[in-house]
Write a protein that holds these residues in place. Structure first.
Motif, PDB file in Angstrom:
ATOM      1  N   ASN A  32       0.818  -1.215   0.000  1.00  0.00           N
ATOM      2  CA  ASN A  32       0.000   0.000   0.000  1.00  0.00           C
ATOM      3  C   ASN A  32       0.852   1.266   0.000  1.00  0.00           C
ATOM      4  O   ASN A  32       0.512   2.262  -0.651  1.00  0.00           O
ATOM      5  N   GLU A  33       1.969   1.232   0.725  1.00  0.00           N
ATOM      6  CA  GLU A  33       2.863   2.400   0.739  1.00  0.00           C
ATOM      7  C   GLU A  33       3.467   2.639  -0.641  1.00  0.00           C
ATOM      8  O   GLU A  33       3.498   3.766  -1.136  1.00  0.00           O
ATOM      9  N   ARG A  34       3.939   1.558  -1.272  1.00  0.00           N
ATOM     10  CA  ARG A  34       4.600   1.713  -2.567  1.00  0.00           C
ATOM     11  C   ARG A  34       3.615   2.093  -3.674  1.00  0.00           C
ATOM     12  O   ARG A  34       3.913   2.927  -4.524  1.00  0.00           O
ATOM     13  N   ILE A  35       2.427   1.479  -3.658  1.00  0.00           N
ATOM     14  CA  ILE A  35       1.474   1.806  -4.718  1.00  0.00           C
ATOM     15  C   ILE A  35       0.967   3.231  -4.543  1.00  0.00           C
ATOM     16  O   ILE A  35       0.719   3.937  -5.534  1.00  0.00           O
ATOM     17  N   ALA A  36       0.826   3.695  -3.305  1.00  0.00           N
ATOM     18  CA  ALA A  36       0.413   5.081  -3.074  1.00  0.00           C
ATOM     19  C   ALA A  36       1.470   6.044  -3.616  1.00  0.00           C
ATOM     20  O   ALA A  36       1.126   7.071  -4.231  1.00  0.00           O
ATOM     21  N   GLU A  37       2.744   5.718  -3.411  1.00  0.00           N
ATOM     22  CA  GLU A  37       3.820   6.559  -3.946  1.00  0.00           C
ATOM     23  C   GLU A  37       3.779   6.602  -5.471  1.00  0.00           C
ATOM     24  O   GLU A  37       3.926   7.667  -6.082  1.00  0.00           O
ATOM     25  N   VAL A  38       3.572   5.435  -6.076  1.00  0.00           N
ATOM     26  CA  VAL A  38       3.502   5.357  -7.534  1.00  0.00           C
ATOM     27  C   VAL A  38       2.331   6.182  -8.059  1.00  0.00           C
ATOM     28  O   VAL A  38       2.457   6.926  -9.040  1.00  0.00           O
ATOM     29  N   LEU A  39       1.190   6.059  -7.407  1.00  0.00           N
ATOM     30  CA  LEU A  39      -0.009   6.771  -7.865  1.00  0.00           C
ATOM     31  C   LEU A  39       0.123   8.277  -7.687  1.00  0.00           C
ATOM     32  O   LEU A  39      -0.263   9.059  -8.572  1.00  0.00           O
ATOM     33  N   LYS A  40       0.671   8.702  -6.558  1.00  0.00           N
ATOM     34  CA  LYS A  40       0.845  10.143  -6.336  1.00  0.00           C
ATOM     35  C   LYS A  40       1.846  10.731  -7.321  1.00  0.00           C
ATOM     36  O   LYS A  40       1.662  11.846  -7.820  1.00  0.00           O
ATOM     37  N   HIS A  41       2.897   9.976  -7.613  1.00  0.00           N
ATOM     38  CA  HIS A  41       3.863  10.435  -8.608  1.00  0.00           C
ATOM     39  C   HIS A  41       3.207  10.546  -9.975  1.00  0.00           C
ATOM     40  O   HIS A  41       3.458  11.483 -10.730  1.00  0.00           O
ATOM     41  N   GLY A  42       2.350   9.568 -10.289  1.00  0.00           N
ATOM     42  CA  GLY A  42       1.638   9.611 -11.559  1.00  0.00           C
ATOM     43  C   GLY A  42       0.728  10.810 -11.672  1.00  0.00           C
ATOM     44  O   GLY A  42       0.616  11.425 -12.730  1.00  0.00           O
ATOM     45  N   GLN A  43       0.076  11.166 -10.561  1.00  0.00           N
ATOM     46  CA  GLN A  43      -0.783  12.348 -10.551  1.00  0.00           C
ATOM     47  C   GLN A  43       0.032  13.606 -10.823  1.00  0.00           C
ATOM     48  O   GLN A  43      -0.345  14.461 -11.610  1.00  0.00           O
ATOM     49  N   SER A  44       1.181  13.725 -10.140  1.00  0.00           N
ATOM     50  CA  SER A  44       2.032  14.897 -10.309  1.00  0.00           C
ATOM     51  C   SER A  44       2.556  15.013 -11.728  1.00  0.00           C
ATOM     52  O   SER A  44       2.616  16.109 -12.297  1.00  0.00           O
ATOM     53  N   ALA A  45       2.938  13.887 -12.314  1.00  0.00           N
ATOM     54  CA  ALA A  45       3.498  13.902 -13.663  1.00  0.00           C
ATOM     55  C   ALA A  45       2.479  14.309 -14.708  1.00  0.00           C
ATOM     56  O   ALA A  45       2.840  14.878 -15.755  1.00  0.00           O
ATOM     57  N   ARG A  46       1.195  14.054 -14.444  1.00  0.00           N
ATOM     58  CA  ARG A  46       0.157  14.362 -15.428  1.00  0.00           C
ATOM     59  C   ARG A  46      -0.403  15.771 -15.286  1.00  0.00           C
ATOM     60  O   ARG A  46      -1.169  16.224 -16.115  1.00  0.00           O
ATOM     61  N   ARG A  47      -0.017  16.467 -14.220  1.00  0.00           N
ATOM     62  CA  ARG A  47      -0.505  17.844 -14.032  1.00  0.00           C
ATOM     63  C   ARG A  47       0.264  18.823 -14.907  1.00  0.00           C
ATOM     64  O   ARG A  47       1.407  18.642 -15.219  1.00  0.00           O
TER      65      ARG A  47
END
Length: 344
Positions: free
Chosen positions: A329-344
């Protein structure tokens, strides 16, 4: 019988003992087969609408009604989850809230014949057929591009959907994905030969009923897929077994198995070139102790991709989301948050 002169005891010849052991073994096998058929004929009698958890719903997608469960803010970006062999949307129960907190509307899908989705009339369980269902779901939701996560078996259809409609997928995440790249006609011919062995429907249904959907073996099979055996508890296994009550469930698994075994290179995602052409970011999340789809397969995929990111999870195997819930859960949350930032 022979007699031991020193002790005055009668000793049975080894052949008699061996025959008795064989007889007991055959009787046990026959009993398991009979129990399996009784279970299949008398327990598999419920429709998806009768058996599915009430919090989910069905969405028409391509040629089936996909059962989905949704979590998080309805207005948040979409994260679609596709599960592995023998799993369904309910097996993400320990992970979906962490994904939703990372800023996503999480939609966990049942890929037929697993879970509570309806089964296709033409019994099409090909990778491209499953990909069209994922694409149909995204189109029905009228939201995109989405983040698409595929675990194990679900990784193939997820990757295929991303290749067929790259405009609908902004970020592809593959978790210990069973891709099965084909690089030779020999490998393709082997797949066809294996499929031929289980090509007779009544025989394969009998086989699946005896060793696949037989509840006595559920924990045994689940343990084969994990490095941390202690996570396979009776309560965890019970979640995996919930769809076993569906009418025709065992026969559907047999239909899927023959399609899966017979994959012969017809799909884009079965070839290295398909991954070389993927333009969106692709994250590979992999258990370091995975013996089903070893880490070397993730590293090979990484060399093919244009925008890869490899995240290795130590101490876990093929199903990291249940083997170490906190770490995953920690790693997937990091991946998802990074993905959000990259798409902004």
């Amino acid at each position: 019988m022979t007699t031991d002169s020193k002790a005055g005891r009668r000793v049975r010849p080894w052949s008699i003992v061996a025959l008795r052991i064989l007889g007991i073994t055959l009787l046990g096998v026959l009993l398991v087969v009979m129990l399996s058929w009784v279970r299949m004929l008398w327990v598999e009698d419920r429709s998806p609408s009768q058996a599915a958890p009430t919090q989910g719903r069905w969405v028409r997608a391509h040629d089936v009604d996909l059962y989905v469960q949704e979590f998080g803010d309805p207005a948040a970006p979409l994260l679609i989850l596709t599960h592995g062999t023998g799993a369904w949307s309910g097996t993400w129960d320990q992970n979906v809230q962490a994904m939703a907190k990372a800023g996503y509307r999480v939609i966990a899908v049942d890929l037929p014949p697993f879970g509570f989705s309806t089964r296709p009339a033409m019994r099409d369980y090909s990778r491209s057929g499953q990909a069209r269902r994922i694409i149909g779901l995204i189109e029905a939701l009228k939201r995109g591009p989405v983040t698409l996560l595929g675990h194990s078996y679900g990784g193939g259809p997820a990757a295929e959907a991303a290749m067929m409609r790259p405009d609908l997928v902004g970020h592809l995440i593959l978790v210990d994905a069973a891709i099965g790249l084909r690089e030779s006609t020999e490998a393709m011919e082997r797949g066809g030969a294996v499929a031929g062995l289980i090509g007779i429907r009544p025989l394969r249904t009998a086989l699946i009923a005896t060793v696949g959907t037989q509840p006595l073996f559920s924990e045994f099979w689940l343990r084969k897929f994990v490095a941390r055996k202690e996570v396979v508890t009776s309560s965890r296994t019970a979640i995996y077994r919930k769809p076993f009550v569906l009418d025709g469930f065992t026969a559907g698994l047999g239909d899927w198995a023959v399609e899966f075994a017979g994959e012969s290179g017809a799909s884009l995602s079965e070839h290295p070139e398909g991954f070389r052409k993927l333009g969106m970011p692709v994250t590979l999340l992999w258990g370091a102790e995975d013996t089903i789809t070893p880490l070397s397969q993730a590293q090979m995929l990484g060399h093919l991709l244009q925008h890869p990111k490899l995240v290795i999870l130590p101490g876990v195997g093929h199903i990291p989301q249940i083997e170490d819930v906190t770490l995953f859960n920690e790693r997937i949350a990091e991946v998802l948050k990074h993905g959000q930032s990259a798409r902004r």
